[in-house]
Enzyme design. Structure first.
Site, short mmCIF file in Angstrom:
data_model
loop_
_atom_site.label_atom_id
_atom_site.label_comp_id
_atom_site.label_asym_id
_atom_site.label_seq_id
_atom_site.Cartn_x
_atom_site.Cartn_y
_atom_site.Cartn_z
N HIS A 17 1.03 -1.08 0.30
CA HIS A 17 -0.38 -0.21 -0.38
C HIS A 17 0.68 1.47 0.17
CE1 HIS A 17 0.21 0.57 4.78
NE2 HIS A 17 0.42 -0.55 4.61
N HIS A 20 4.02 1.89 1.44
CA HIS A 20 5.85 0.75 1.62
C HIS A 20 5.94 1.12 0.31
CE1 HIS A 20 2.81 -2.80 2.80
NE2 HIS A 20 3.78 -2.54 3.82
N CYS A 125 3.84 -11.01 19.31
CA CYS A 125 3.06 -10.49 18.76
C CYS A 125 3.37 -11.12 17.08
CB CYS A 125 2.93 -9.06 18.33
SG CYS A 125 2.02 -8.19 17.08
N CYS A 128 4.07 -8.43 14.67
CA CYS A 128 5.76 -7.63 14.42
C CYS A 128 6.11 -8.68 14.52
CB CYS A 128 5.64 -6.80 15.81
SG CYS A 128 4.30 -5.90 16.49
N CYS A 143 -1.57 -5.76 21.16
CA CYS A 143 0.09 -5.48 20.51
C CYS A 143 -1.12 -3.48 20.02
CB CYS A 143 -0.16 -6.09 19.31
SG CYS A 143 1.22 -4.98 18.28
N HIS A 146 -0.63 -3.16 16.24
CA HIS A 146 -1.60 -4.17 15.48
C HIS A 146 -2.67 -4.50 16.38
CE1 HIS A 146 2.08 -5.22 13.42
NE2 HIS A 146 1.57 -4.80 13.09
N LYS A 295 -3.06 5.57 11.82
CA LYS A 295 -1.86 4.92 10.25
C LYS A 295 -2.54 3.99 9.71
CE LYS A 295 2.45 1.73 10.17
NZ LYS A 295 2.58 0.14 10.40
N LYS A 298 -2.74 -2.68 6.94
CA LYS A 298 -2.99 -3.65 6.19
C LYS A 298 -4.53 -4.46 6.82
CE LYS A 298 0.72 -5.95 6.32
NZ LYS A 298 1.89 -5.83 6.20
#
Ligand code: MSP
Length: 510
Positions: A17, A20, A125, A128, A143, A146, A295, A298
């Site tokens: 996305h 990246h 996690c 991560c 986490c 996430h 943030k 995904k």
């Protein structure tokens, strides 16, 4: 001189996305700028294919992890191509030569007696691919990145004695204040070190999807140790029969997002110290691109698809927007509305229109030839003096937004004001103004050429079209030494240019 810049290598467990693309474009801008300086550049990006993040998705989809990686890596390669990245190599951590490198590196640490065996129990996690302390978790054992509930795991592993490197790391931070930039991230990493470091488990017993531990077949190497080593391994096999390590290591900049600061600013230097390998020169830590205040990720599902933006507005507009809208290094919000506003006001009106007007006026008043014997107008020369040096200094420090702002305020906006001040169309009405009109048109063409050279790393395609239209498409046209006001030759023939940033109809952008 050699210059080595890297991006993180991205997990192939989902589609790429804009987040990246963001780091990859940033590294590309720096790489292209360094090539303009005449540096020998090596620019590395690629994919991180082992570990839980990939294994879990493959399991859910009922396919082998290698198959998932082989499928998804193509999306990342495609992203790299679509955003016009000039990388010198694309590494995959499933490359045989990378795996062999990782095994040799770990074996060396094991043989030196650095790694030790012990039980590990803790919170983990999987997204991560990292263990968490109690303090790092949100309420309900979630986490903090996430937001998922983490797992409690216990197994026998090999450990890297991170705690032993505390003093050496503190010394590194004391001796090299620009080793981690910006300063806020340097402070964050140093603060983390000063809290006291725990040893890290560097192998996994449960997981099969990873590089096998060479001295213990029951275990695979922890994905982060595997991944970090990409920065070194790539240099050993990117070119057949040549090891580029001596030429390019230590890296000049590792660009990363703030989510992976600890791995790069604490674990990576400790690994290198343990192996007695020189440390990279700098880490640049950028912030998050946020959508609706969160943030983009995904897991959270609020991603802006870079391909959709590119389909409507083009690659260069996206590349520009990312570094114009959000200060590189800070967090910042992006949105479709914000994108459209900048596209229309800055790209279409300020830069695109300046280019069209300048070329049209040279066409109309001087038969398409840039006046040859005019002196560069002093008022523009003044604004442009030192611009190249300023941009060079900013980009040398990976300050992408600050460099762009220099170009915009001292270059693009100054030239637009100059057109309004001088009113070439008024000058053209009186034959007595011939010399002055020559000077003004030369100044505009020259200013436009200079900013276009400086903007080249940000918008490679558009700037190439524009320099060609200005009659300066030679191979060396983009060398940084040409970004000096008054060095361009008059007498060039300009060509008509379709709008660089055509207006986009609301329907297309909806
Ligand atoms: N595989 C590891 C990195 C290993 S590097 C030796 C990893 N991969 S990742 O696919 O999760 O990519 C994380 C990186 O993607 C971030 O550090 C950042 O460079 C980029 N970004 C992902 N989402 C982002 C935003 N929303 N905003 C800005 N950058 C983002 O972590």
């Amino acid at each position: 001189m050699a210059y080595y810049v890297t991006t993180p290598i991205y997990y192939v467990n989902a589609q790429p996305h804009l987040g990246h693309a963001y780091t990859t474009i940033a590294a590309d801008i720096i790489a292209r700028h360094m090539r303009q300086r005449g540096e020998e550049v090596f620019f590395l990006t690629g994919t991180d294919e082992h570990g839980e993040p990939v294994a879990q998705v493959a399991e859910r989809e009922g396919i082998p992890p290698q198959q998932l990686a082989d499928t998804n890596v193509e999306h990342f390669r495609n992203m790299v191509e679509r955003v016009n990245i000039s990388n010198d190599f694309f590494i995959r951590t499933t490359d045989d030569k990378h795996e062999a490198f990782v095994q040799q590196f770990m074996q060396r640490l094991y043989d030196k007696g650095i790694l030790y065996e012990d039980d590990y129990e803790g919170w983990y996690c999987p997204n991560c691919a990292d263990f968490k302390t109690d303090q790092e978790l949100l309420k309900g054992n979630r986490c903090s990145i996430h937001l998922i509930v983490v797992e409690r795991v216990k197994e026998r592993n090999y450990f890297f004695p991170l705690s032993k490197y505390q003093e050496a790391l503190e010394k590194l931070y004391a001796e090299r204040p620009d080793w981690v930039v910006p300063k806020s991230r340097y402070n964050e990493a140093l603060g983390f070190i000063k809290q006291g470091l725990n040893d890290v488990s560097v192998t996994r017993a449960k997981l099969r999807w990873g590089v096998p531990v060479p001295w213990d077949e029951e275990q695979v190497i922890y994905v982060w140790f595997d991944a970090l080593l990409n920065y070194l391994s790539a240099l050993t096999y990117a070119r057949p029969d040549i090891d580029l390590t001596d030429e390019f290591w230590p890296a000049d900049y590792h660009l990363i997002g703030k989510d992976i600061l600890k791995f790069h600013a604490v674990i990576w230097p400790a690994m290198l110290l343990a192996a007695e390998i020189e440390l990279p020169k700098h880490l640049f830590i950028h912030g998050y691109l946020l959508m609706q205040g969160e943030k983009m990720s995904k897991t959270l599902g609020n991603v802006l698809d870079p391909f959709e933006v590119i389909d409507v507005y083009g690659t260069d507009a996206l590349r520009f927007y990312c570094f114009r809208e959000v200060g590189f290094g800070q967090d910042g919000s992006i949105s479709t509305e914000g994108f459209e506003a900048r596209y229309n006001s800055e790209l279409a009106n300020e830069y695109g229109n300046l280019a069209s007007r300048t070329i049209a006026m040279i066409g109309q008043f001087r038969d398409g030839v840039v006046p040859a014997d005019a002196d560069p107008p002093a008022e523009l020369a003044e604004s442009f003096a030192g611009l190249r040096d300023a941009v060079e200094a900013r980009l040398g420090a990976a300050e992408l937004t600050a460099a762009l702002e220099e170009i915009w305020s001292r270059g693009v906006r100054r030239l637009n004001r100059y057109v309004e001040e001088q009113k070439p169309w008024e000058l053209a009405k009186d034959a007595g103004n011939e010399g002055r009109l020559d000077q003004v048109l030369y100044g505009l063409a020259e200013g436009l050429r200079v900013i276009t050279v400086l903007l080249h790393p940000y918008m490679p395609e558009t700037t190439e079209r524009l320099l060609n239209a200005l009659g300066d498409g030679s191979g060396e046209a983009f060398a940084l030494e040409r970004a000096h006001f008054g060095t361009g030759a008059g007498g060039a023939t300009v060509e008509k240019l379709p709008p660089l940033f055509p207006k986009v109809k609301a329907a297309e952008s909806a």
